[in-house]
Structure formats: C-alpha cells, structure tokens
Design an enzyme around this catalytic site. Structure first.
Site, PDB file in Angstrom:
ATOM      1  N   GLU A   1     -11.210  -3.811  -3.173  1.00 21.43           N
ATOM      2  CA  GLU A   1     -10.277  -2.777  -3.614  1.00 21.43           C
ATOM      3  C   GLU A   1     -10.094  -2.895  -5.125  1.00 21.43           C
ATOM      4  OE1 GLU A   1      -6.714  -3.390  -0.991  1.00 21.43           O
ATOM      5  OE2 GLU A   1      -8.159  -4.654   0.023  1.00 21.43           O
TER       6      GLU A   1
ATOM      7  N   HIS B   1       0.806  -1.228   0.000  1.00 19.17           N
ATOM      8  CA  HIS B   1       0.000   0.000   0.000  1.00 19.17           C
ATOM      9  C   HIS B   1       0.843   1.284   0.000  1.00 19.17           C
ATOM     10  CE1 HIS B   1      -3.301  -2.613   0.224  1.00 19.17           C
ATOM     11  NE2 HIS B   1      -3.498  -2.670   1.516  1.00 19.17           N
TER      12      HIS B   1
ATOM     13  N   HIS C   1      -9.779   1.701   0.690  1.00 14.74           N
ATOM     14  CA  HIS C   1      -9.696   0.525   1.561  1.00 14.74           C
ATOM     15  C   HIS C   1     -10.859   0.460   2.559  1.00 14.74           C
ATOM     16  CE1 HIS C   1      -7.553  -2.753   3.545  1.00 14.74           C
ATOM     17  NE2 HIS C   1      -6.663  -2.704   2.572  1.00 14.74           N
TER      18      HIS C   1
END
Ligand code: BGC
Length: 376
Positions: A341, A138, A210
């Site tokens: 996602e 991420h 998210h």
C-alpha cells in the site's frame, strides 16, 4: 562486408518483429485496448457494475464501482498463461460481508491508522469513527472502500475514472472532499492508479489501494516463497496496536531489511504478528520512482512498484485465517497474499515530524502508483 552486416541486422529486426507480431496475434490477445462492463449485483436498488479493461497483450483488470475494488488482475506467467494475481470474491456478497479484509479496494480518506481517531487541525479537535481497537483504520467505519463510486470511461479504452464526493463531516473528517481515481492499463503490462482530490476545508488525506497479491495466481497457498525488495533503510516503529511511536529504526541487520531481494518467509517468524509496517522509502525526489519488487519463482511473475508516495505499508495477510471463502471456493489461509500500500505514514496528523498529509482549499492532492508485471 559492410553490406552483409547490414543485411544480417535487418533480417534480425524483421525476425524480432515477426515474433512480436506472433505474440500479439495469438488467440488470447486483441490489437487494441478494450473496456467492457457487466452487472455485478445490487445494493439498495443501485446496480453495481464490473468494468474490465484489456490491453493489447491480453492483460486484464476488472474493477467494480463498489469501493473502486480491483476484483481480478490477469497477468501472464512464464508459461504465457494468464493468471489472476489478486485475492477476492466471485460475487458482490463476498465484498459486502463484514469480514472482507479490504480485498482490492480503494482506501481513504486516510489509509492506515489514526491514533484514537483524534487530531487537532487549525486549533479545532476532530473525532473520527473508530473501527480498530479504539483507533481509526482506513478512513473509519464507512470508508471509501464501502461506498459506491461514479464511474466513467475516458477516451482510449485503457482507463476507468471513478469519482466520489465525501461530504463535510463524513466519518468525522472536515471539508467536502472531491476525489477522483483513474485506473489505467498500459501496453507494458502496468496497472496505474492516479489519485487526486480537492477540499473546501483543511483536512488530512492519504489514499491508497488494498490489493492482496499472490503472483502464483493461486498455485501457492501462501506468499512466503515470494522474493521481495523494498527500497527502504528505515521503517516507522509501532506499538502493540500498530500506532507509530514516532521512531524510525534502521532496517539494517533486522528482519525488516528487504534492501536486497529476500523471501518473505525467510525471517517473518521473528516479527511479532508478521509484517504489517510502513517502510520509509528511500527516494531521490518526489517524482515517480521504483521502490519495491516482488518475484514468484514458481510462475516467473515479477512485479515492480513505482510511486510518488513517501511510504509503503507492506502487509503479509497476517489476519487471514482460512475462514473466508474466496474466488472458486479458495480458503485464504494466513499469508495467502501480500499488500503493498503506497501511502503517507500512519498517524501523520498526530506526528509533526512525519511528511505532511494536510490538504488545504486551493491545493490539489495528487498521488500516482504503478504495479508493472513481467516475467523472469
Ligand atoms: C493493515 C492491517 C489490517 C489490514 C486490513 C492493512 O493495511 O495494515 O493491519 O489488518 O489492512 O485488512
């Protein structure tokens, strides 16, 4: 006779209109879009603001400019009651804690994993910050989920625009990346997220959100009974650290098959660690397409996901373990929420066969996702 049929049709239309007006005029709703704001704590003297957009149906989304995080998403259920369908915290300190598992935030510069945080671009090797068992997850140690975004309110009161410039070298990524994310509520109860970015050096970009959804709005402790459909016949196989092997196995006849709606819990036990994979979406082209649905029979809430992206990380909150104190002191146990996602594939900068994630100067990165809510 014809006249009678016409009159009957006309009265039907008037009746339907009256019903619709009734729902629009009830106490919890307003006739227009509104956006309000209030302070949500401070970080080193900077005030963090929580913005709340309400649509004419009463659906609401609250977003803070720390991490561009969706803190609340109020959606009606079968009983017309609004329920908060995302996991999160009541105050900023919750979001700032190290154990925050990316609740509701924007994710980047590169959502998902890059193996060993390394890639080679135009002959040059880059090393990113490492934050996941020797890999980059991420966007690295200080990803876009941990920065303060600049917020503005475009005309129309249905959107919040967030901008951030990630400097050349940030987390090891090349190029100054100018990012814009616009959250919009529509009148048909969709939360739209439009991402765009430009750069002055070639660089990988993969932005996503998210949110952890639990469509029962806290009534069910887990999402195992939610029914999910994923429009995908293949997924990206991964190793024990969730790095793609490059293979794209068929889902058919395996627990990964969600081509027709299936309870999340039906075969989850057969997947080591639970679902935490990127599905290869079966798409007609590059336009916005519906690629996933989720349904909670207990509340009647139904969510449809539309995106322009080629992949979807479906993650079933496997690492939640009941130690986090969430909203109203809720203890989020394993599988308390699921993420959908929308994204390009993990580790694409090191996997030449995966769809391209490199954005070059003069190009514009664009991505669009909708989460639309209704009742069944
Ligand atoms: C990843 C999980 C990770 C989680 C962080 C998901 O997108 O796929 O492996 O643990 O984010 O909360």
């Amino acid at each position: 006779m014809k006249k009678q049929v016409l009159l009957w049709l006309l009265s039907g239309v008037l009746f339907l209109n009256a019903c619709q007006n009734n729902t629009i005029h009830n106490e919890t709703t307003s006739m227009t879009f509104t956006i309000s704001e209030k302070p949500f704590g401070q970080i080193n003297g900077d005030t963090i603001t929580q913005y709340t957009i309400t649509n004419p149906q009463g659906m609401q989304v609250s977003i803070i400019n720390y991490g561009g995080t969706v803190t609340n998403l109020l959606v009606p259920g079968r009983d017309h009651e609004l329920g908060d369908v995302v996991l999160g915290f009541d105050s900023l300190s919750g979001y700032l804690q190290k154990a925050n598992p990316y609740f509701g935030c924007l994710v980047g510069r590169y959502g998902n994993r890059i193996a060993k945080g390394k890639f080679i671009l135009d002959g040059q090797a880059y090393q990113l910050t490492l934050n996941d068992h020797g890999n980059t997850l991420h966007g690295g140690v200080q990803g876009l989920d941990k920065v303060i975004w600049q917020a503005s309110k475009p005309a129309g009161d249905s959107s919040l625009k967030l901008t951030y410039t990630s400097k050349d070298g940030d987390q090891g990524f090349p190029g100054n990346l100018v990012i814009e994310v616009v959250y919009t509520l529509s009148s048909d109860n969709a939360l739209q997220i439009a991402y765009s970015a430009t750069t002055d050096k070639a660089t990988p970009v993969n932005l996503t959100n998210h949110c952890y959804f639990n469509l029962s709005a806290g009534k069910q402790n887990t999402i195992l009974d939610h029914e999910v459909m994923l429009q995908a016949e293949k997924f990206t196989a991964v190793d024990s650290l969730l790095i793609p092997t490059g293979q794209l196995p068929d889902v058919k006849g395996t627990p990964m098959d969600f081509t027709t709606p299936k309870k999340i819990g039906a075969e989850l036990a057969a997947v080591k660690g639970g679902y935490d994979h990127n599905w290869v979406l079966k798409r007609k082209g590059k336009d916005l397409e519906k690629i996933a649905t989720a349904y909670d029979a207990s509340s009647g809430r139904f969510m449809e996901v539309f995106t322009t992206e080629p992949g979807l990380q479906f993650y079933t909150g496997n690492f939640l373990d009941g130690t986090l104190k969430g909203k109203q002191q809720q203890k989020y146990q394993q599988h308390a929420g699921f993420c959908m996602e929308t994204q390009h594939f993990p580790d694409a900068p090191n996997q030449p066969s995966f769809p391209n994630t490199i954005v070059k100067p003069g190009e514009s990165y664009r991505s669009l996702t909708y989460y639309r809510f209704s009742v069944k």
